[in-house]
Motif scaffolding. Structure first.
Motif, PDB file in Angstrom:
ATOM      1  N   TRP A   1       2.840   9.606  -6.094  1.00 14.46           N
ATOM      2  CA  TRP A   1       4.414   9.624  -6.226  1.00 14.46           C
ATOM      3  C   TRP A   1       5.104   8.429  -5.458  1.00 14.46           C
ATOM      4  O   TRP A   1       6.172   8.428  -5.449  1.00 14.46           O
ATOM      5  CB  TRP A   1       4.790  10.894  -5.801  1.00 14.46           C
ATOM      6  CG  TRP A   1       4.365  12.082  -6.775  1.00 14.46           C
ATOM      7  CD1 TRP A   1       3.385  12.738  -6.612  1.00 14.46           C
ATOM      8  CD2 TRP A   1       4.937  12.494  -7.916  1.00 14.46           C
ATOM      9  NE1 TRP A   1       3.152  13.539  -7.573  1.00 14.46           N
ATOM     10  CE2 TRP A   1       4.289  13.681  -8.481  1.00 14.46           C
ATOM     11  CE3 TRP A   1       6.198  12.100  -8.549  1.00 14.46           C
ATOM     12  CZ2 TRP A   1       4.683  14.360  -9.512  1.00 14.46           C
ATOM     13  CZ3 TRP A   1       6.501  13.153  -9.620  1.00 14.46           C
ATOM     14  CH2 TRP A   1       5.641  13.891 -10.224  1.00 14.46           C
ATOM     15  N   GLN A   2       4.195   7.568  -4.878  1.00  8.65           N
ATOM     16  CA  GLN A   2       4.720   6.633  -4.059  1.00  8.65           C
ATOM     17  C   GLN A   2       5.842   5.806  -4.707  1.00  8.65           C
ATOM     18  O   GLN A   2       6.759   5.186  -4.232  1.00  8.65           O
ATOM     19  CB  GLN A   2       3.851   5.866  -3.181  1.00  8.65           C
ATOM     20  CG  GLN A   2       2.923   4.891  -4.097  1.00  8.65           C
ATOM     21  CD  GLN A   2       1.931   4.366  -3.146  1.00  8.65           C
ATOM     22  OE1 GLN A   2       2.104   4.028  -2.101  1.00  8.65           O
ATOM     23  NE2 GLN A   2       0.841   3.870  -3.841  1.00  8.65           N
ATOM     24  N   ASP A   3       5.614   5.370  -6.066  1.00  8.02           N
ATOM     25  CA  ASP A   3       6.613   4.617  -6.574  1.00  8.02           C
ATOM     26  C   ASP A   3       8.039   5.051  -6.744  1.00  8.02           C
ATOM     27  O   ASP A   3       8.844   4.289  -6.726  1.00  8.02           O
ATOM     28  CB  ASP A   3       6.098   4.130  -8.067  1.00  8.02           C
ATOM     29  CG  ASP A   3       4.525   3.417  -8.128  1.00  8.02           C
ATOM     30  OD1 ASP A   3       4.692   2.717  -7.182  1.00  8.02           O
ATOM     31  OD2 ASP A   3       4.192   3.414  -9.018  1.00  8.02           O
ATOM     32  N   ILE A   6       7.901  10.415   1.360  1.00  4.91           N
ATOM     33  CA  ILE A   6       6.315  10.540   1.570  1.00  4.91           C
ATOM     34  C   ILE A   6       6.172  10.057   3.091  1.00  4.91           C
ATOM     35  O   ILE A   6       5.603  10.406   3.921  1.00  4.91           O
ATOM     36  CB  ILE A   6       5.526   9.520   0.687  1.00  4.91           C
ATOM     37  CG1 ILE A   6       5.560  10.260  -0.756  1.00  4.91           C
ATOM     38  CG2 ILE A   6       4.278   9.379   1.275  1.00  4.91           C
ATOM     39  CD1 ILE A   6       4.840   9.397  -1.750  1.00  4.91           C
ATOM     40  N   HIS A   7       7.135   8.898   3.368  1.00  2.00           N
ATOM     41  CA  HIS A   7       7.048   8.345   4.970  1.00  2.00           C
ATOM     42  C   HIS A   7       7.810   9.644   5.776  1.00  2.00           C
ATOM     43  O   HIS A   7       7.174   9.747   6.731  1.00  2.00           O
ATOM     44  CB  HIS A   7       8.009   7.206   4.660  1.00  2.00           C
ATOM     45  CG  HIS A   7       7.368   5.999   4.032  1.00  2.00           C
ATOM     46  ND1 HIS A   7       8.057   4.875   4.060  1.00  2.00           N
ATOM     47  CD2 HIS A   7       6.089   5.591   3.930  1.00  2.00           C
ATOM     48  CE1 HIS A   7       7.183   3.826   3.613  1.00  2.00           C
ATOM     49  NE2 HIS A   7       6.063   4.443   3.430  1.00  2.00           N
ATOM     50  N   SER A  38       4.937  12.077   6.235  1.00  2.00           N
ATOM     51  CA  SER A  38       3.970  11.391   7.399  1.00  2.00           C
ATOM     52  C   SER A  38       4.420  11.781   8.702  1.00  2.00           C
ATOM     53  O   SER A  38       3.379  12.217   9.479  1.00  2.00           O
ATOM     54  CB  SER A  38       3.650   9.915   6.821  1.00  2.00           C
ATOM     55  OG  SER A  38       3.311   9.988   5.397  1.00  2.00           O
ATOM     56  N   HIS A  41       9.027   8.191  -4.947  1.00  2.00           N
ATOM     57  CA  HIS A  41       9.260   8.962  -3.808  1.00  2.00           C
ATOM     58  C   HIS A  41       8.624   8.412  -2.400  1.00  2.00           C
ATOM     59  O   HIS A  41       8.352   9.259  -1.429  1.00  2.00           O
ATOM     60  CB  HIS A  41       8.636  10.352  -4.036  1.00  2.00           C
ATOM     61  CG  HIS A  41       9.266  11.129  -5.053  1.00  2.00           C
ATOM     62  ND1 HIS A  41       9.047  10.852  -6.408  1.00  2.00           N
ATOM     63  CD2 HIS A  41      10.337  12.132  -5.129  1.00  2.00           C
ATOM     64  CE1 HIS A  41       9.755  11.749  -7.078  1.00  2.00           C
ATOM     65  NE2 HIS A  41      10.503  12.375  -6.282  1.00  2.00           N
ATOM     66  N   LEU A  42       8.826   7.211  -2.304  1.00  2.00           N
ATOM     67  CA  LEU A  42       8.104   6.670  -1.120  1.00  2.00           C
ATOM     68  C   LEU A  42       8.996   7.053   0.217  1.00  2.00           C
ATOM     69  O   LEU A  42       8.303   7.106   1.334  1.00  2.00           O
ATOM     70  CB  LEU A  42       8.102   5.118  -1.189  1.00  2.00           C
ATOM     71  CG  LEU A  42       7.442   4.311   0.011  1.00  2.00           C
ATOM     72  CD1 LEU A  42       5.958   4.723   0.088  1.00  2.00           C
ATOM     73  CD2 LEU A  42       7.511   3.082  -0.304  1.00  2.00           C
ATOM     74  N   ARG A  66      -2.930  12.014   0.923  1.00  2.00           N
ATOM     75  CA  ARG A  66      -3.729  11.060   0.138  1.00  2.00           C
ATOM     76  C   ARG A  66      -4.113  11.355  -1.107  1.00  2.00           C
ATOM     77  O   ARG A  66      -4.151  10.672  -2.014  1.00  2.00           O
ATOM     78  CB  ARG A  66      -4.968  10.597   1.079  1.00  2.00           C
ATOM     79  CG  ARG A  66      -4.623   9.667   2.227  1.00  2.00           C
ATOM     80  CD  ARG A  66      -5.895   9.050   2.716  1.00  2.00           C
ATOM     81  NE  ARG A  66      -6.992   9.966   3.059  1.00  2.00           N
ATOM     82  CZ  ARG A  66      -6.943  10.404   4.471  1.00  2.00           C
ATOM     83  NH1 ARG A  66      -6.133  10.058   5.181  1.00  2.00           N
ATOM     84  NH2 ARG A  66      -7.927  11.308   4.815  1.00  2.00           N
ATOM     85  N   LEU A 111       0.305  10.320  -2.295  1.00  2.00           N
ATOM     86  CA  LEU A 111       0.460   9.045  -2.663  1.00  2.00           C
ATOM     87  C   LEU A 111       0.782   8.637  -4.226  1.00  2.00           C
ATOM     88  O   LEU A 111       1.326   7.578  -4.477  1.00  2.00           O
ATOM     89  CB  LEU A 111      -0.711   8.377  -2.061  1.00  2.00           C
ATOM     90  CG  LEU A 111      -0.993   8.239  -0.588  1.00  2.00           C
ATOM     91  CD1 LEU A 111      -2.140   7.725  -0.280  1.00  2.00           C
ATOM     92  CD2 LEU A 111       0.435   7.487  -0.160  1.00  2.00           C
TER      93      LEU A 111
END
Length: 400
Positions: A231-233, A239-240, A243, A235-236, A225, A229
């Motif tokens: 970098w979610q734009d 990141i998933h 998780s 590297h989504l 978190r 997060l």
């Protein structure tokens, strides 16, 4: 035009990193100074604006508050002056000195007209010393590099400090610690963003993986978190996947998550860091010594160099050690063929015609065979086949 005329433009192609490294260091000093100025002066401006808006009163408390605010502004400005002075003394002035000395070193070769002059030979010797230091630094031989630089007096002409930092950070990555590399990313955040380099995300992801490996799931979720997060734009998907890693133990055989737990990722991080710092410093990934040797080998490499029967002991490409470097360069391309005598090493042309032995057909230059005949009463012997004949029996060979 003399064939020995110095090709200054060609020389300067190799020297771009030489001048660029201290330039990039000075840019970093400038950016740090700029950030400090913006931070401190913004606070001063905010305080002065607040003072200007205050209602004038006769009570002493208002005057005391204003005096305290002014004292605070003066303290901020004095601290800013001290920081800038320390930064200039510790990094700014030394970097300026290095830049000046390197540019003077490059300027010296621009006034040299021929490659045969003593001035250029001295300059080329210094250049070779620089390249040897560069090779030693890239191969982890820092003590050797420092010794050469000290003995030759070229400490300001080589990048020992830069490679010392590289070595320090790579050693930390070898110990599976991202702390040093992340600190470097923080110092160079804007440059990494400009080059769209994702080294910082890769380091953050690796720290998250190590928490998952230790089965510290709560710490891993907090870390994600806080650091992933952002970098979610871009590297989504990664990141998933990260998780979901918390659901798989380090011993998992599931392909995608087994690869995330793979210890070889640390070696990949080390390589990514080195490429990133080379890119920011405009350094080539290969040692400059190798690049110069590639250029020379590319002009000499021929298919005959890889034929055991036609190897030449005087040819660098035929040499077993240098030949390994030559494997990575293309074959030499000559629009007009050049035939070189294997005895004398001289070019065979209209002034030095090739002559062939009557039986074996082995070809050598007229000058070399005349010299042999003069020493052996008009008799010549082929060094490859042992054929012997009189000089007058040799046949002329015409190049077409």
């Amino acid at each position: 035009m003399s064939s020995n005329k110095l090709n200054v433009e060609g020389i300067m192609l190799f020297e771009q990193p030489f001048a660029r490294v201290p330039y990039e260091n000075y840019r970093k000093v400038f950016r740090t100074s700029q950030k400090n100025i913006e931070k401190e002066l913004s606070a001063v401006q905010a305080t002065s604006s607040d003072l200007a808006k205050r209602t004038k009163g006769d009570d002493g408390s208002s005057a005391d508050g204003a005096m305290k605010a002014i004292d605070g502004m003066i303290t901020r400005v004095e601290n800013l002056k001290r920081k800038l002075s320390e930064l200039q003394d510790s990094a700014g002035i030394p970097t300026q000195s290095v830049m000046r000395e390197r540019l003077e070193h490059l300027a010296a070769v621009e006034n040299v007209e021929s490659a045969n002059t003593p001035e250029f030979q001295r300059w080329a010797d210094v250049r070779l010393d620089r390249w040897l230091v560069d090779w030693a630094l890239r191969n982890g031989k820092e003590k050797t590099a420092r010794k050469i630089a000290e003995e030759k007096g070229i400490e300001r002409l080589v990048d020992i400090d830069l490679f010392s930092d590289i070595c320090r950070i790579e050693e930390a990555l070898g110990r599976k610690s991202c702390t040093e590399a992340l600190a470097w990313c923080s110092e160079n955040k804007s440059a990494l963003r400009r080059f769209k380099n994702t080294l910082e995300f890769d380091l953050r992801l690796q720290e998250y993986i190590e928490l998952a490996r230790a089965r510290k799931n709560m710490d891993a979720m907090v870390y994600a978190r806080k650091y992933l997060l952002a970098w979610q734009d871009t590297h989504l998907a990664q990141i998933h996947q990260a998780s979901a890693l918390l659901c798989f133990p380090p011993t998992t055989s599931c392909g995608p998550y087994k690869r995330l737990y793979d210890p070889a990722r640390w070696a990949n991080l080390t390589q990514s860091f080195r490429l990133a710092i080379y890119n920011l410093s405009t350094l080539p990934t290969e040692p400059l010594l190798h690049l110069a040797m590639y250029a020379g080998l590319a002009s000499l490499k021929l298919p005959a160099c890889y034929d055991p029967e036609t190897k030449n002991v005087d040819c660098p490409v035929c040499d077993p050690s240098l030949g390994r470097l030559a494997e990575e360069v293309p074959f030499s391309h000559h629009v007009n063929s050049t035939i070189v005598c294997r005895l004398s090493g001289k070019i065979m042309d209209g002034d030095n015609m090739p002559l062939a032995f009557p039986v074996s057909g082995q070809v050598y230059s007229r000058e070399a065979l005349e010299d042999m005949a003069a020493k052996h009463n008009g008799v010549v012997t082929c060094p490859r086949t042992g054929e012997t004949c009189g000089y007058s029996s040799l046949r002329k060979v015409f190049i077409s």
